[in-house]
Write a protein that holds these residues in place. Structure first.
Motif, PDB file in Angstrom:
ATOM      1  N   ALA A 266     -10.373  -0.722  -5.824  1.00 55.09           N
ATOM      2  CA  ALA A 266      -9.845   0.360  -4.996  1.00 55.09           C
ATOM      3  C   ALA A 266      -9.932   1.661  -5.767  1.00 55.09           C
ATOM      4  O   ALA A 266      -9.437   1.767  -6.891  1.00 55.09           O
ATOM      5  CB  ALA A 266      -8.398   0.070  -4.606  1.00 55.09           C
ATOM      6  N   ALA A 267     -10.577   2.661  -5.176  1.00 57.38           N
ATOM      7  CA  ALA A 267     -10.685   3.981  -5.788  1.00 57.38           C
ATOM      8  C   ALA A 267      -9.512   4.823  -5.309  1.00 57.38           C
ATOM      9  O   ALA A 267      -9.381   5.117  -4.112  1.00 57.38           O
ATOM     10  CB  ALA A 267     -12.010   4.636  -5.405  1.00 57.38           C
ATOM     11  N   VAL A 268      -8.649   5.205  -6.242  1.00 55.75           N
ATOM     12  CA  VAL A 268      -7.443   5.960  -5.926  1.00 55.75           C
ATOM     13  C   VAL A 268      -7.734   7.444  -6.107  1.00 55.75           C
ATOM     14  O   VAL A 268      -8.105   7.889  -7.200  1.00 55.75           O
ATOM     15  CB  VAL A 268      -6.270   5.530  -6.831  1.00 55.75           C
ATOM     16  CG1 VAL A 268      -5.037   6.371  -6.544  1.00 55.75           C
ATOM     17  CG2 VAL A 268      -5.971   4.051  -6.621  1.00 55.75           C
ATOM     18  N   MET A 284      -6.639  -7.271   1.802  1.00 55.71           N
ATOM     19  CA  MET A 284      -7.922  -7.982   1.747  1.00 55.71           C
ATOM     20  C   MET A 284      -7.954  -8.959   0.579  1.00 55.71           C
ATOM     21  O   MET A 284      -8.470 -10.084   0.704  1.00 55.71           O
ATOM     22  CB  MET A 284      -9.062  -6.966   1.635  1.00 55.71           C
ATOM     23  CG  MET A 284      -9.366  -6.231   2.927  1.00 55.71           C
ATOM     24  SD  MET A 284     -10.876  -5.219   2.802  1.00 55.71           S
ATOM     25  CE  MET A 284     -10.280  -3.882   1.774  1.00 55.71           C
ATOM     26  N   ALA A 285      -7.415  -8.545  -0.575  1.00 57.91           N
ATOM     27  CA  ALA A 285      -7.398  -9.445  -1.736  1.00 57.91           C
ATOM     28  C   ALA A 285      -6.553 -10.673  -1.456  1.00 57.91           C
ATOM     29  O   ALA A 285      -6.898 -11.789  -1.864  1.00 57.91           O
ATOM     30  CB  ALA A 285      -6.886  -8.698  -2.963  1.00 57.91           C
ATOM     31  N   ALA A 286      -5.428 -10.497  -0.759  1.00 56.35           N
ATOM     32  CA  ALA A 286      -4.571 -11.643  -0.432  1.00 56.35           C
ATOM     33  C   ALA A 286      -5.269 -12.577   0.562  1.00 56.35           C
ATOM     34  O   ALA A 286      -5.182 -13.806   0.448  1.00 56.35           O
ATOM     35  CB  ALA A 286      -3.239 -11.150   0.132  1.00 56.35           C
ATOM     36  N   TRP A 292      -8.129  -8.043  -7.860  1.00 55.62           N
ATOM     37  CA  TRP A 292      -8.557  -6.692  -7.496  1.00 55.62           C
ATOM     38  C   TRP A 292      -8.060  -5.688  -8.520  1.00 55.62           C
ATOM     39  O   TRP A 292      -7.100  -5.929  -9.243  1.00 55.62           O
ATOM     40  CB  TRP A 292      -8.109  -6.331  -6.084  1.00 55.62           C
ATOM     41  CG  TRP A 292      -6.618  -6.244  -5.860  1.00 55.62           C
ATOM     42  CD1 TRP A 292      -5.734  -7.277  -5.849  1.00 55.62           C
ATOM     43  CD2 TRP A 292      -5.862  -5.059  -5.598  1.00 55.62           C
ATOM     44  NE1 TRP A 292      -4.470  -6.825  -5.603  1.00 55.62           N
ATOM     45  CE2 TRP A 292      -4.511  -5.461  -5.444  1.00 55.62           C
ATOM     46  CE3 TRP A 292      -6.169  -3.708  -5.484  1.00 55.62           C
ATOM     47  CZ2 TRP A 292      -3.494  -4.555  -5.165  1.00 55.62           C
ATOM     48  CZ3 TRP A 292      -5.145  -2.810  -5.199  1.00 55.62           C
ATOM     49  CH2 TRP A 292      -3.834  -3.234  -5.040  1.00 55.62           C
ATOM     50  N   HIS A 293      -8.764  -4.553  -8.587  1.00 51.09           N
ATOM     51  CA  HIS A 293      -8.460  -3.485  -9.519  1.00 51.09           C
ATOM     52  C   HIS A 293      -8.212  -2.203  -8.731  1.00 51.09           C
ATOM     53  O   HIS A 293      -8.745  -2.021  -7.628  1.00 51.09           O
ATOM     54  CB  HIS A 293      -9.611  -3.257 -10.499  1.00 51.09           C
ATOM     55  CG  HIS A 293      -9.884  -4.419 -11.400  1.00 51.09           C
ATOM     56  ND1 HIS A 293      -9.986  -4.303 -12.762  1.00 51.09           N
ATOM     57  CD2 HIS A 293     -10.091  -5.734 -11.142  1.00 51.09           C
ATOM     58  CE1 HIS A 293     -10.234  -5.468 -13.302  1.00 51.09           C
ATOM     59  NE2 HIS A 293     -10.316  -6.367 -12.330  1.00 51.09           N
ATOM     60  N   ALA A 294      -7.437  -1.305  -9.328  1.00 51.50           N
ATOM     61  CA  ALA A 294      -7.224   0.032  -8.768  1.00 51.50           C
ATOM     62  C   ALA A 294      -7.473   1.052  -9.875  1.00 51.50           C
ATOM     63  O   ALA A 294      -6.882   0.945 -10.954  1.00 51.50           O
ATOM     64  CB  ALA A 294      -5.811   0.182  -8.214  1.00 51.50           C
TER      65      ALA A 294
END
Length: 902
Positions: A266-268, A284-286, A292-294
């Motif tokens: 995820a691009a914050v 979506m990850a769940a 997942w990464h942010a």
């Protein structure tokens, strides 16, 4: 900011050091299976024969063929080391000869040693208690090792396998060795084929009167068990391969993403609408059950703001791995991060663009990386609302920079006006460009743009003929204006960007230097007060914050170390310590507190908490929080190091005291045995010498004899305790029924238990136990003697045995006063009595001897009180003896790879 394409020099150095260490070390190859019988040893021998045919110096250190013809045929043509004969309790056992293997490795370059059954326990008296420790010594000597193991032998999965199969495997291998292996070969066999091999007698060879195959099929080798074990083995191997792939990609950011495993990034962005991106990615990850990464990227025009920090904290709370990157271009940084971590899907926010010409981040990523899947989350087109205070502060700072830019541009024009007859117009242009550079250095990009436009306008008005108006007499000046504006804009933007990069590099260098100074000072600290002083100095210098260090004592209560300057809320500090979580200001737990409380998590346990009071009302940013967490980690490690220094010093003193005490006890006991034996003999001689003794003289002789016997029993206890502590007692184990041991103990205590009701409940079908009958009888005798001392005459003593899947539990209940409250465990220490001041004989060694004997057998003994409505009914002692698998022929024992079958 640093160049995102430049490799990290520290990472490169660490990689080089790892490769050098690996080059000096031998290679470990593990043939890994889900259960016995899948063909691990066969596969290892087949691969070894191929390597031997190719010229590799291969030798069999130890291989368990279990008399299987196919396996023995493969091993027959390979050279083999002779096994070492180890005497053990009157038997001659054969074990792996590690010295011969080391000698073989010294004589042959690239030597390969085959060690079957990596989890095997060596016979007592061997150099290492476990075979995997033999393998580590060979690897350290540069010798390659091939070995085999099953999934149930992995330490981290041992309890899971035990819960699946109902059988506890006692021989384990640490996960570290499995993860550090150079190669793991999965030897897999479908459950149906394995069951067919079992029925065909290829797992357990059929023998007359031996029904092990049938019992294994009914217990361990059930299809459900085999399916679960197969899944565990494949999953554990897949996790290991995934770790290897990630480690490889850490230095391969230029390679495209491999979509071998789903993962999201995820691009914050800098605004408040980044929360929608984070929440969508978390959902979506769940749904996909993937990690997942942010990530937020700081660019020269977009520093890390409070909105981005809040969004990253939200992502952390939702289970993401967060990071903050610094780079000139956000798209390039995101692509590099995704490739380094092999993140196949990138989630970004999508908003309508105000202007058609600038390319969005998604477009730039698509142009750079066609291997990434881009998912865009819709965001509202309305402007983001900012907090009033932050907006006022930001507006005030911006207006100040623009006013200064205007003033500097006007001042440049006024200063250059008297020089119009001295300088060429091209040189005057240079003065305006110089003013743009100064504005960009001092106030940033926006004021630099204003200074560029104002410079062009003022140059046209004051210096280009006709002067003092904006008319242009020569069209060529339009080119001059365009070039001047373009150069001013480019120079201003580059100067502002370089300034921000220099400031970021200076801040990072300052943080690293501060942490280095702190870690260097902590390495020399020997007291908790010194650790607190060093931590307070760091926090004051870096953040201007006040702090307090609280360290936990042996009972888990927090104690404030001297030198605290921050107020301590004991309830908040204890909450953070008990749960190992951050609490207080700026967190989601107890945020009303004025201070931030960080748990001091050391490798072994939480050592205390660090209380920090910020200097103002503003909350710390994400980077500052990470710096505080690093500080807390360094303090925790130092506290744990100091703790273990104290433990080591205390242990050294205790060991020396125990050694001196045992030496004195042994010497005194030996010196006392002879006179005590003489006293018993003299008392008997007096009673038998004619003429007979009078009644009073007989009582004296009898009392003398009883006292001498009691003293002799105490001396024997002292000698036994000294021998057990010194490890000089060799267990004479044999497969014995528990009923015989209990019966012998009751017979030995018959006179002591006179007048008491003894009830024994030993159910039929108790398994045979591998034990030293004399020593276990001694344990029961000591417990029965205690029961006779502390229980009233006529009371009942219960002895009950129960069998579990992995052990037999023997319980002894009495109806006496019970064990002292709070000292139930201390009664098993040497010279510790239930009643310290008592007329009852004894010195407090009986229970200590019991525990030492049980520890030598791999069992346990515990004591506690039986209570009902708060009333103590008596004491209960519970003995646990491990079960084993008695051999079918009690005269011989065979080491097998297969798990025990009850």
């Amino acid at each position: 900011m640093t160049d995102p394409t430049r490799p990290d020099p520290d990472a490169l150095l660490a990689r080089v050091q790892q490769e050098e260490a690996r080059a000096r070390r031998g290679c470990l190859k593990i043939f890994f299976g889900a259960s016995a019988g899948v063909g691990k040893t066969y596969a290892m021998l087949a691969a070894a024969r191929t390597a031997h045919a190719q010229g590799t110096p291969v030798i069999i250190g130890v291989v368990e063929t279990h008399s299987r013809p196919d396996t023995e045929a493969l091993a027959r043509d390979l050279p083999r080391l002779p096994l070492k004969v180890v005497p053990y309790r009157g038997h001659q056992l054969h074990e792996f000869d590690i010295d011969a293997a080391l000698a073989f490795g010294a004589q042959h370059e690239a030597a390969l040693v085959l060690l079957d059954e990596l989890a095997h326990s060596n016979v007592a008296g061997s150099r290492h208690p476990k075979r995997w420790q033999d393998a580590e010594e060979l690897l350290a000597a540069g010798i390659d090792v091939w070995s085999t193991m099953n999934v149930q032998h992995l330490e981290s999965l041992n309890d899971i396998v035990s819960g699946i199969t109902g059988i506890r495997v006692w021989e384990t291998v640490p996960d570290r060795l499995f993860d550090e292996a150079d190669e793991v070969v999965v030897v897999d066999l479908p459950p149906d084929e394995l069951l067919e091999r079992l029925k065909a007698g290829k797992v357990y060879l059929p023998r007359e009167g031996d029904n092990r195959a049938e019992r294994a099929a009914a217990n361990f080798f059930r299809k459900g068990n085999l399916l679960a074990l197969r899944e565990l083995a494949l999953r554990r191997t897949a996790d290991r391969v995934d770790d290897e792939m990630r480690a490889y990609r850490q230095g391969s950011a230029d390679k495209p993403v491999w979509p071998n495993r789903e993962a999201l990034l995820a691009a914050v962005g800098p605004g408040v609408h980044g929360e929608k991106v984070v929440r969508s990615t978390a959902r979506m990850a769940a749904q996909l059950d993937v990690p997942w990464h942010a990530v937020h990227v700081e660019t020269p025009g977009s520093p890390l703001g409070e909105a981005a920090q809040h969004t990253l904290r939200l992502a952390e709370s939702l289970g993401a791995t967060t990071a903050t990157l610094s780079a000139p271009d956000a798209a390039t940084a995101l692509v590099r991060y995704a490739r380094e971590h092999n993140l196949v899907r990138l989630v970004l926010g999508r908003r309508s663009r105000r202007w058609p010409w600038p390319r969005s981040v998604a477009d730039r990523i698509a142009a750079q990386a066609d291997d990434l899947d881009l998912l865009q989350v819709g965001q509202p087109a309305t402007a983001e609302a900012r907090p009033a205070a932050a907006l006022a502060e930001r507006t005030d700072g911006q207006w100040r920079g623009y006013l200064w830019a205007s003033a500097i541009s006007v001042a440049t024009a006024l200063l250059a006006t008297p020089l119009i007859d001295v300088l060429e117009l091209s040189n005057i242009v240079m003065l305006f460009l110089l003013s743009v550079v100064g504005v960009s250095l001092a106030f940033g990009r926006g004021p630099a743009v204003l200074a560029a436009f104002l410079g062009v306008a003022l140059f046209d008005f004051f210096f280009v003929p006709p002067r003092f108006n904006f008319a242009v007499s020569d069209v060529q000046y339009l080119v001059t204006f365009a070039v001047m504006l373009a150069v001013a804009l480019v120079v201003g933007q580059l100067t502002a960007g370089l300034k921000q990069q220099a400031e970021a590099a200076t801040q990072r260098e300052h943080r690293v230097r501060s942490l280095y100074d702190m870690s260097r000072d902590l390495s020399a600290a020997l007291l908790n007060s010194q650790v607190a002083e060093i931590g307070a100095r760091f926090l004051t210098g870096e953040f201007g914050a006040r702090s307090a260090l609280l360290v936990a004592d042996e009972q888990g209560r927090l104690q404030t170390v001297d030198g605290a300057t921050a107020p301590v809320d004991t309830a908040v500090a204890q909450w953070a310590f008990d749960r190992g979580e951050e609490a207080g200001r700026g967190t989601d737990s107890l945020p009303a507190s004025a201070c931030l409380v960080l748990p001091l998590k050391a490798p072994m346990r939480v050592r205390g908490v660090l209380v920090i009071e910020p200097p103002g009302k503003r909350l710390w940013g994400l980077e500052q929080r990470r710096l505080l967490q690093t500080c807390a980690s360094l303090l925790a490690i130092s506290l744990e190091r100091i703790h273990y220094i104290e433990v080591a010093q205390s242990s050294t003193v205790q060991i020396e005291s125990e050694r001196l005490r045992n030496s004195l006890l042994s010497a005194i006991s030996h010196d006392l045995r002879t006179p005590l034996t003489s006293m018993v003999g003299l008392a008997d001689a007096l009673a038998l010498t004619p003429p007979g003794l009078s009644e009073a003289q007989g009582e004296v002789a009898s009392a003398m004899r009883q006292s001498a016997q009691r003293m002799s029993a105490l001396v024997n206890n002292l000698l036994d305790m000294a021998r057990l502590q010194a490890g000089a007692v060799q267990l004479n184990r044999a497969w014995q029924p528990l009923e015989e041991v209990v019966g012998s103990a009751l017979a030995a205590c018959d006179s002591l238990l006179a007048g008491r009701d003894i009830r024994v409940d030993l159910p039929d079908g108790l398994p045979l136990l591998h034990l030293d009958a004399v020593l276990i009888e001694r344990v029961l005798v000591n417990l029965l003697e205690n029961a006779s001392k502390y229980t009233p005459a006529g009371s009942t003593i219960h002895i009950v045995a129960r069998s579990r899947s992995d052990a037999v539990m023997l319980t002894l209940d009495d109806h006496g006063p019970g064990l002292p409250r709070g000292r139930e465990e201390r009664v098993f220490e040497k010279f510790e009595r239930g009643q310290r001041e008592s007329a009852l004989p004894g010195v407090g060694l009986g229970l200590a001897i019991c525990r030492a004997i049980m520890a030598a057998h791999g069992g346990t003994i515990e004591g506690h009180n039986r209570e009902s409505d708060g009333v103590v009914l008596g004491a209960r002692f519970v003995i646990t003896l491990p079960c084993g698998t008695p051999p079918s022929d009690l005269g011989t024992t065979t080491a097998t790879e297969e798990p025990p079958v009850p």
